[in-house]
Design a protein around this motif. Sequence first.
Motif, PDB file in Angstrom:
ATOM      1  N   PHE A   2       0.759  -1.068   0.127  1.00 17.19           N
ATOM      2  CA  PHE A   2      -0.036   0.016   0.024  1.00 17.19           C
ATOM      3  C   PHE A   2       0.759   1.308   0.086  1.00 17.19           C
ATOM      4  O   PHE A   2       2.031   1.549   0.669  1.00 17.19           O
ATOM      5  N   PHE A   3       0.704   2.013  -0.673  1.00 17.24           N
ATOM      6  CA  PHE A   3       1.469   3.648  -0.910  1.00 17.24           C
ATOM      7  C   PHE A   3       1.026   4.759  -0.345  1.00 17.24           C
ATOM      8  O   PHE A   3       1.776   5.824  -0.351  1.00 17.24           O
ATOM      9  N   HIS A   4      -0.328   4.641   0.303  1.00 12.04           N
ATOM     10  CA  HIS A   4      -0.866   5.825   1.192  1.00 12.04           C
ATOM     11  C   HIS A   4      -1.835   4.956   2.121  1.00 12.04           C
ATOM     12  O   HIS A   4      -2.285   3.578   1.971  1.00 12.04           O
ATOM     13  N   GLU A   5      -2.202   5.610   3.007  1.00 11.24           N
ATOM     14  CA  GLU A   5      -3.056   5.314   4.119  1.00 11.24           C
ATOM     15  C   GLU A   5      -4.276   5.023   3.644  1.00 11.24           C
ATOM     16  O   GLU A   5      -4.871   5.463   2.672  1.00 11.24           O
ATOM     17  N   LYS A   6      -5.130   3.906   4.350  1.00 11.90           N
ATOM     18  CA  LYS A   6      -6.589   3.723   3.594  1.00 11.90           C
ATOM     19  C   LYS A   6      -7.422   4.858   4.243  1.00 11.90           C
ATOM     20  O   LYS A   6      -7.458   5.576   5.300  1.00 11.90           O
ATOM     21  N   THR A   7      -7.973   4.999   3.015  1.00 12.54           N
ATOM     22  CA  THR A   7      -9.254   6.412   3.273  1.00 12.54           C
ATOM     23  C   THR A   7     -10.327   6.033   2.309  1.00 12.54           C
ATOM     24  O   THR A   7     -10.054   5.601   1.190  1.00 12.54           O
ATOM     25  N   TYR A   8     -11.506   6.421   2.665  1.00 10.11           N
ATOM     26  CA  TYR A   8     -12.703   6.260   1.730  1.00 10.11           C
ATOM     27  C   TYR A   8     -13.206   7.522   1.621  1.00 10.11           C
ATOM     28  O   TYR A   8     -14.170   7.845   1.122  1.00 10.11           O
ATOM     29  N   ASP A   9     -12.312   8.684   1.849  1.00 13.07           N
ATOM     30  CA  ASP A   9     -12.659  10.059   1.538  1.00 13.07           C
ATOM     31  C   ASP A   9     -12.024  10.548   0.131  1.00 13.07           C
ATOM     32  O   ASP A   9     -10.807  10.595   0.162  1.00 13.07           O
ATOM     33  N   ILE A  10     -13.003  10.828  -0.728  1.00 11.85           N
ATOM     34  CA  ILE A  10     -12.763  11.014  -2.114  1.00 11.85           C
ATOM     35  C   ILE A  10     -11.730  12.280  -1.948  1.00 11.85           C
ATOM     36  O   ILE A  10     -10.668  12.457  -2.855  1.00 11.85           O
ATOM     37  N   ASP A  11     -11.891  13.163  -1.089  1.00 15.51           N
ATOM     38  CA  ASP A  11     -11.112  14.412  -1.034  1.00 15.51           C
ATOM     39  C   ASP A  11      -9.688  14.054  -0.849  1.00 15.51           C
ATOM     40  O   ASP A  11      -8.865  15.012  -1.112  1.00 15.51           O
ATOM     41  N   LYS A 189      -5.584  -8.799   2.229  1.00 15.14           N
ATOM     42  CA  LYS A 189      -4.618  -9.551   3.096  1.00 15.14           C
ATOM     43  C   LYS A 189      -3.215  -9.583   2.460  1.00 15.14           C
ATOM     44  O   LYS A 189      -2.320  -9.793   3.325  1.00 15.14           O
ATOM     45  N   LYS A 190      -3.037  -9.603   1.187  1.00 17.50           N
ATOM     46  CA  LYS A 190      -1.854  -9.528   0.568  1.00 17.50           C
ATOM     47  C   LYS A 190      -1.336  -8.087   0.187  1.00 17.50           C
ATOM     48  O   LYS A 190      -0.566  -8.109  -0.653  1.00 17.50           O
ATOM     49  N   GLU A 191      -2.173  -7.240   0.698  1.00 15.55           N
ATOM     50  CA  GLU A 191      -1.575  -5.501   0.499  1.00 15.55           C
ATOM     51  C   GLU A 191      -1.680  -5.129  -0.964  1.00 15.55           C
ATOM     52  O   GLU A 191      -0.973  -4.594  -1.453  1.00 15.55           O
ATOM     53  N   ILE A 192      -2.842  -5.834  -1.565  1.00 15.91           N
ATOM     54  CA  ILE A 192      -3.106  -5.477  -2.868  1.00 15.91           C
ATOM     55  C   ILE A 192      -4.250  -4.379  -3.031  1.00 15.91           C
ATOM     56  O   ILE A 192      -5.262  -4.834  -2.307  1.00 15.91           O
ATOM     57  N   ALA A 193      -4.009  -3.106  -3.451  1.00 14.04           N
ATOM     58  CA  ALA A 193      -5.077  -2.289  -3.570  1.00 14.04           C
ATOM     59  C   ALA A 193      -5.975  -2.571  -4.723  1.00 14.04           C
ATOM     60  O   ALA A 193      -5.746  -3.320  -5.751  1.00 14.04           O
ATOM     61  N   TRP A 194      -7.125  -1.846  -4.640  1.00 13.21           N
ATOM     62  CA  TRP A 194      -8.242  -1.837  -5.931  1.00 13.21           C
ATOM     63  C   TRP A 194      -8.394  -0.492  -6.286  1.00 13.21           C
ATOM     64  O   TRP A 194      -8.425   0.548  -5.706  1.00 13.21           O
ATOM     65  N   GLU A 195      -8.569  -0.498  -7.734  1.00 13.59           N
ATOM     66  CA  GLU A 195      -8.610   0.937  -8.269  1.00 13.59           C
ATOM     67  C   GLU A 195      -9.914   1.520  -8.469  1.00 13.59           C
ATOM     68  O   GLU A 195     -10.697   0.683  -8.835  1.00 13.59           O
ATOM     69  N   LEU A 196     -10.015   2.789  -8.264  1.00 12.86           N
ATOM     70  CA  LEU A 196     -11.302   3.662  -8.570  1.00 12.86           C
ATOM     71  C   LEU A 196     -10.846   4.347  -9.769  1.00 12.86           C
ATOM     72  O   LEU A 196     -10.100   5.297  -9.915  1.00 12.86           O
ATOM     73  N   ASN A 197     -11.023   3.474 -10.823  1.00 14.80           N
ATOM     74  CA  ASN A 197     -10.571   4.006 -12.161  1.00 14.80           C
ATOM     75  C   ASN A 197     -11.635   5.062 -12.940  1.00 14.80           C
ATOM     76  O   ASN A 197     -12.653   4.546 -12.914  1.00 14.80           O
ATOM     77  N   VAL A 198     -11.373   6.126 -12.934  1.00 17.79           N
ATOM     78  CA  VAL A 198     -12.227   7.164 -13.249  1.00 17.79           C
ATOM     79  C   VAL A 198     -13.096   6.962 -14.556  1.00 17.79           C
ATOM     80  O   VAL A 198     -14.345   6.821 -14.593  1.00 17.79           O
ATOM     81  N   PRO A 199     -12.656   6.552 -15.809  1.00 18.90           N
ATOM     82  CA  PRO A 199     -13.561   6.325 -16.721  1.00 18.90           C
ATOM     83  C   PRO A 199     -14.413   4.890 -16.551  1.00 18.90           C
ATOM     84  O   PRO A 199     -15.342   4.956 -16.836  1.00 18.90           O
ATOM     85  N   ALA A 200     -13.859   4.134 -15.603  1.00 22.94           N
ATOM     86  CA  ALA A 200     -14.627   2.813 -15.710  1.00 22.94           C
ATOM     87  C   ALA A 200     -15.658   3.083 -14.648  1.00 22.94           C
ATOM     88  O   ALA A 200     -17.133   2.831 -14.970  1.00 22.94           O
ATOM     89  N   VAL A 201     -15.679   4.047 -13.606  1.00 24.61           N
ATOM     90  CA  VAL A 201     -16.541   4.389 -12.731  1.00 24.61           C
ATOM     91  C   VAL A 201     -17.628   5.300 -13.368  1.00 24.61           C
ATOM     92  O   VAL A 201     -18.853   5.000 -12.961  1.00 24.61           O
ATOM     93  N   ALA A 240     -14.045  15.274  -9.085  1.00 20.31           N
ATOM     94  CA  ALA A 240     -14.008  14.774  -7.338  1.00 20.31           C
ATOM     95  C   ALA A 240     -15.805  14.706  -7.340  1.00 20.31           C
ATOM     96  O   ALA A 240     -16.274  13.721  -6.600  1.00 20.31           O
ATOM     97  N   GLU A 241     -16.403  15.650  -7.529  1.00 21.53           N
ATOM     98  CA  GLU A 241     -17.653  15.833  -7.494  1.00 21.53           C
ATOM     99  C   GLU A 241     -18.428  14.817  -8.033  1.00 21.53           C
ATOM    100  O   GLU A 241     -19.353  14.092  -7.328  1.00 21.53           O
ATOM    101  N   ARG A 242     -18.302  14.387  -9.379  1.00 26.02           N
ATOM    102  CA  ARG A 242     -19.020  13.115 -10.094  1.00 26.02           C
ATOM    103  C   ARG A 242     -18.642  12.123  -9.246  1.00 26.02           C
ATOM    104  O   ARG A 242     -19.400  11.169  -9.007  1.00 26.02           O
ATOM    105  N   LEU A 247     -20.232   7.467  -5.919  1.00 23.79           N
ATOM    106  CA  LEU A 247     -19.733   6.129  -4.944  1.00 23.79           C
ATOM    107  C   LEU A 247     -20.477   6.297  -3.730  1.00 23.79           C
ATOM    108  O   LEU A 247     -20.259   5.395  -2.931  1.00 23.79           O
ATOM    109  N   TYR A 248     -20.896   7.495  -3.181  1.00 21.75           N
ATOM    110  CA  TYR A 248     -21.525   7.764  -1.749  1.00 21.75           C
ATOM    111  C   TYR A 248     -22.925   7.283  -1.860  1.00 21.75           C
ATOM    112  O   TYR A 248     -23.547   7.621  -2.862  1.00 21.75           O
TER     113      TYR A 248
END
Length: 248
Positions: A2-11, A189-201, A240-242, A247-248
């Motif tokens: 993981f390259f940054h702390e876990k957060t669910y805050d889009i900002d 558990k294996k420290e693999i993140a999941w992407e919020l890929n903007v075009p996919a979302v 961000a706003e979209r 997502l929320y």
Amino acid sequence: MFFHEKTYDIDELIRYNMHIHTRFSRCAKPEMVAADIVKTAQEAGLEMIALTDHNYINKRNAVAQQRYDILRELAEVKTNVRVLVGAELSAYGIGKFADDIACDSSLDYRLYTINHYHQDYWEHPEVKTPRAYAEHMLAIADCVIESGRADCFAHPFMAGYIHAFEDPHEVTRSFTDNELGDIMEKANKKEIAWELNVPAVLGDPEFYHRYFRIGREVGCVFNIGTDAHKLCNIDTKQYAERLKEILY
């Protein structure tokens, strides 16, 4: 890892853009020179970016050499942006990888795709049904997790590259919540993140709202990536706003 702390805050998440292509990717615009990408990221106030060029199967492990070329381009660049020079790597079938372990190990960031079905070398399920494609993606993802190769999954489960159906969202609708929760928890558990890929979302908001909810429930780490192929796509704040609406 993981390259940054876990957060669910889009900002918070938009401080990073973990999926940017340089001119070394055939699909990227010539303007995507590493130095100009970093300059654009700094002007946008980003704290960390990942350069993630494609690793093409007919040029196996080329991204490892490209990494040194990019580092040379960046040698004279003065910036406060943390720059990871990685790749968008391909798990093109169950247990099939388009690169070697040594290549993976040389990269700062290993972003794995499991669903580039538009590529002619990509493995497809024997039965061409939405459910079969969903099961196929889950099986590939499981192999990637077990391999220990990945830091993050690129545009996970996106079905836009599957051209077998009039409505590719039939594929994403066929995933069960339990399946998504199980595979996401296993990756976490294996420290693999999941992407919020903007075009996919933006392209499949119903699915990615569900995906983000399930990921939060199981405690996943998410990375935002714009999949930028042009300089104007680098700034994450413009989305961000979209993203919040969906997502929320």
